[in-house]
Design a protein around this motif. Structure first.
Motif, PDB file in Angstrom:
ATOM      1  N   ASN A  98       4.352   9.197   3.130  1.00  0.00           N
ATOM      2  CA  ASN A  98       5.708   8.662   3.108  1.00  0.00           C
ATOM      3  C   ASN A  98       6.007   8.092   1.723  1.00  0.00           C
ATOM      4  O   ASN A  98       5.208   7.328   1.184  1.00  0.00           O
ATOM      5  N   LEU A  99       7.138   8.473   1.158  1.00  0.00           N
ATOM      6  CA  LEU A  99       7.553   7.961  -0.150  1.00  0.00           C
ATOM      7  C   LEU A  99       8.782   7.082   0.027  1.00  0.00           C
ATOM      8  O   LEU A  99       9.852   7.555   0.415  1.00  0.00           O
ATOM      9  N   GLU A 100       8.617   5.786  -0.254  1.00  0.00           N
ATOM     10  CA  GLU A 100       9.726   4.836  -0.150  1.00  0.00           C
ATOM     11  C   GLU A 100      10.348   4.641  -1.530  1.00  0.00           C
ATOM     12  O   GLU A 100       9.636   4.572  -2.534  1.00  0.00           O
ATOM     13  N   VAL A 101      11.671   4.561  -1.575  1.00  0.00           N
ATOM     14  CA  VAL A 101      12.395   4.462  -2.844  1.00  0.00           C
ATOM     15  C   VAL A 101      13.179   3.151  -2.894  1.00  0.00           C
ATOM     16  O   VAL A 101      13.840   2.777  -1.914  1.00  0.00           O
ATOM     17  N   SER A 102      13.094   2.455  -4.022  1.00  0.00           N
ATOM     18  CA  SER A 102      13.819   1.198  -4.203  1.00  0.00           C
ATOM     19  C   SER A 102      14.480   1.181  -5.584  1.00  0.00           C
ATOM     20  O   SER A 102      13.794   1.336  -6.599  1.00  0.00           O
ATOM     21  N   TYR A 103      15.824   1.006  -5.609  1.00  0.00           N
ATOM     22  CA  TYR A 103      16.570   0.896  -6.860  1.00  0.00           C
ATOM     23  C   TYR A 103      17.183  -0.498  -6.945  1.00  0.00           C
ATOM     24  O   TYR A 103      17.966  -0.902  -6.082  1.00  0.00           O
ATOM     25  N   THR A 104      16.827  -1.228  -7.985  1.00  0.00           N
ATOM     26  CA  THR A 104      17.456  -2.543  -8.209  1.00  0.00           C
ATOM     27  C   THR A 104      17.981  -2.667  -9.633  1.00  0.00           C
ATOM     28  O   THR A 104      18.448  -3.735 -10.019  1.00  0.00           O
ATOM     29  N   SER A 132      -3.242   8.840  -1.857  1.00  0.00           N
ATOM     30  CA  SER A 132      -3.009   8.042  -0.660  1.00  0.00           C
ATOM     31  C   SER A 132      -3.697   8.680   0.550  1.00  0.00           C
ATOM     32  O   SER A 132      -3.946   9.883   0.575  1.00  0.00           O
ATOM     33  N   ASN A 133      -3.987   7.867   1.527  1.00  0.00           N
ATOM     34  CA  ASN A 133      -4.554   8.371   2.770  1.00  0.00           C
ATOM     35  C   ASN A 133      -3.441   8.831   3.693  1.00  0.00           C
ATOM     36  O   ASN A 133      -2.269   8.495   3.496  1.00  0.00           O
ATOM     37  N   GLU A 134      -3.803   9.615   4.697  1.00  0.00           N
ATOM     38  CA  GLU A 134      -2.798  10.083   5.654  1.00  0.00           C
ATOM     39  C   GLU A 134      -2.102   8.899   6.313  1.00  0.00           C
ATOM     40  O   GLU A 134      -2.726   7.877   6.609  1.00  0.00           O
ATOM     41  N   GLU A 135      -0.813   9.096   6.549  1.00  0.00           N
ATOM     42  CA  GLU A 135       0.048   8.097   7.183  1.00  0.00           C
ATOM     43  C   GLU A 135       0.265   6.865   6.303  1.00  0.00           C
ATOM     44  O   GLU A 135       0.835   5.878   6.755  1.00  0.00           O
ATOM     45  N   SER A 136      -0.166   6.895   5.066  1.00  0.00           N
ATOM     46  CA  SER A 136       0.084   5.769   4.167  1.00  0.00           C
ATOM     47  C   SER A 136       1.343   6.030   3.351  1.00  0.00           C
ATOM     48  O   SER A 136       1.865   7.145   3.332  1.00  0.00           O
ATOM     49  N   GLY A 157      -4.170   3.975  -3.014  1.00  0.00           N
ATOM     50  CA  GLY A 157      -5.405   4.729  -2.977  1.00  0.00           C
ATOM     51  C   GLY A 157      -6.561   3.995  -3.627  1.00  0.00           C
ATOM     52  O   GLY A 157      -6.498   2.778  -3.863  1.00  0.00           O
ATOM     53  N   PRO A 158      -7.638   4.723  -3.952  1.00  0.00           N
ATOM     54  CA  PRO A 158      -8.818   4.130  -4.588  1.00  0.00           C
ATOM     55  C   PRO A 158      -8.471   3.534  -5.950  1.00  0.00           C
ATOM     56  O   PRO A 158      -7.466   3.891  -6.564  1.00  0.00           O
ATOM     57  N   ALA A 159      -9.325   2.664  -6.426  1.00  0.00           N
ATOM     58  CA  ALA A 159      -9.095   1.990  -7.700  1.00  0.00           C
ATOM     59  C   ALA A 159      -9.085   2.985  -8.856  1.00  0.00           C
ATOM     60  O   ALA A 159      -9.803   3.985  -8.851  1.00  0.00           O
ATOM     61  N   LEU A 160      -8.268   2.701  -9.840  1.00  0.00           N
ATOM     62  CA  LEU A 160      -8.220   3.520 -11.048  1.00  0.00           C
ATOM     63  C   LEU A 160      -9.389   3.139 -11.947  1.00  0.00           C
ATOM     64  O   LEU A 160      -9.590   1.962 -12.229  1.00  0.00           O
ATOM     65  N   PRO A 161     -10.183   4.120 -12.412  1.00  0.00           N
ATOM     66  CA  PRO A 161     -11.323   3.803 -13.281  1.00  0.00           C
ATOM     67  C   PRO A 161     -10.899   3.050 -14.533  1.00  0.00           C
ATOM     68  O   PRO A 161      -9.803   3.263 -15.058  1.00  0.00           O
ATOM     69  N   ARG A 182     -10.913   9.548  -7.160  1.00  0.00           N
ATOM     70  CA  ARG A 182      -9.569  10.045  -6.862  1.00  0.00           C
ATOM     71  C   ARG A 182      -9.608  11.568  -6.840  1.00  0.00           C
ATOM     72  O   ARG A 182      -9.213  12.223  -7.801  1.00  0.00           O
ATOM     73  N   PRO A 183     -10.127  12.158  -5.745  1.00  0.00           N
ATOM     74  CA  PRO A 183     -10.300  13.600  -5.680  1.00  0.00           C
ATOM     75  C   PRO A 183      -8.968  14.338  -5.659  1.00  0.00           C
ATOM     76  O   PRO A 183      -7.930  13.778  -5.309  1.00  0.00           O
TER      77      PRO A 183
END
Length: 228
Positions: A98-104, A132-136, A157-161, A182-183
């Protein structure tokens, strides 16, 4: 020289992935007799092909940046984001994301090249989907940031190196780099976004959270926007 070769190999590995997936889908299509399932596989094959073609086109554009062919102009940043999210809606839905969008942002126009900015947003969003994981969910946010407009994409998702984060903290990614934990990505999308942002004199970076990462680009506000 060795670093450049490694970057090419990493990019080649990522570009190989959609070809392997297309081959797998082609076999599935051949064995499928259900019309509805065949249409679903065909649609997926088209989406995979379109993403691969876009990456190749972006790499071609990188090679032509020095030619000065990409003009800077006032660009409606929300309109670009709307176009990207429309293109990626089915892909996010198919992968149960799911991609949520916010414009301010009050400043609607930024100094950019529309095609290059589109690719920056597209690659940020695609990275978020992969990480991201499924349903996230992932979040696309556009807001005013001091005297600029910050466009960021947040994943959970997982931490960025650390080495990738430090490269982005300097303002660019020098080459496609494998990203551990981050595969599904070699960082090719981040490399493309970095090069295009650098060309547009926009600052690109990343913020590490306890539960993911925000990739951002800070864009100059158009003087035309200030007049209004």
């Amino acid at each position: 020289m060795e670093s450049e070769v490694n970057g090419i190999l990493v990019a080649a590995h990522e570009l190989k992935a959609p070809l392997a997936l297309l081959r797998q889908l082609a076999f599935s299509l051949e064995l499928t007799r259900n019309d509805s399932e065949r249409q679903k596989i065909q649609s997926q094959m088209i989406n995979v092909s379109d993403r691969a073609i876009r990456q190749v086109n972006d790499l071609t554009k990188i090679a032509r940046l020095e030619d000065g062919l990409f003009q800077m102009e006032p660009v409606a940043v929300r309109a670009v984001c709307d176009d990207v999210t429309r293109e990626l809606t089915n892909l996010f839905r198919f992968n149960h994301r799911n991609l949520e969008v916010s414009y301010t942002n009050r400043s609607r126009l930024v100094v950019a090249n529309r095609d290059l900015l589109y690719s920056v947003v597209y690659n940020f969003c695609l990275n978020a989907m992969h990480y991201s994981n499924e349903e996230s969910r992932s979040e696309l946010i556009v807001k005013d940031y001091y005297d600029k407009v910050r466009l960021s994409v947040r994943d959970f998702g997982p931490a960025l190196p650390t080495d990738v984060w430090k490269s982005l903290k300097k303002g660019w990614v020098e080459k496609p780099t494998s990203i551990a934990m981050r595969p599904g990505s070699s960082g090719l999308g981040l490399y493309i976004a970095s090069k295009f942002s650098q060309y547009m004199s926009a600052e690109v970076g990343a913020i590490r959270h306890r539960d993911g990462t925000s990739f951002f680009v800070d864009l100059k506000v158009s003087k035309q926007a200030r007049l209004f």
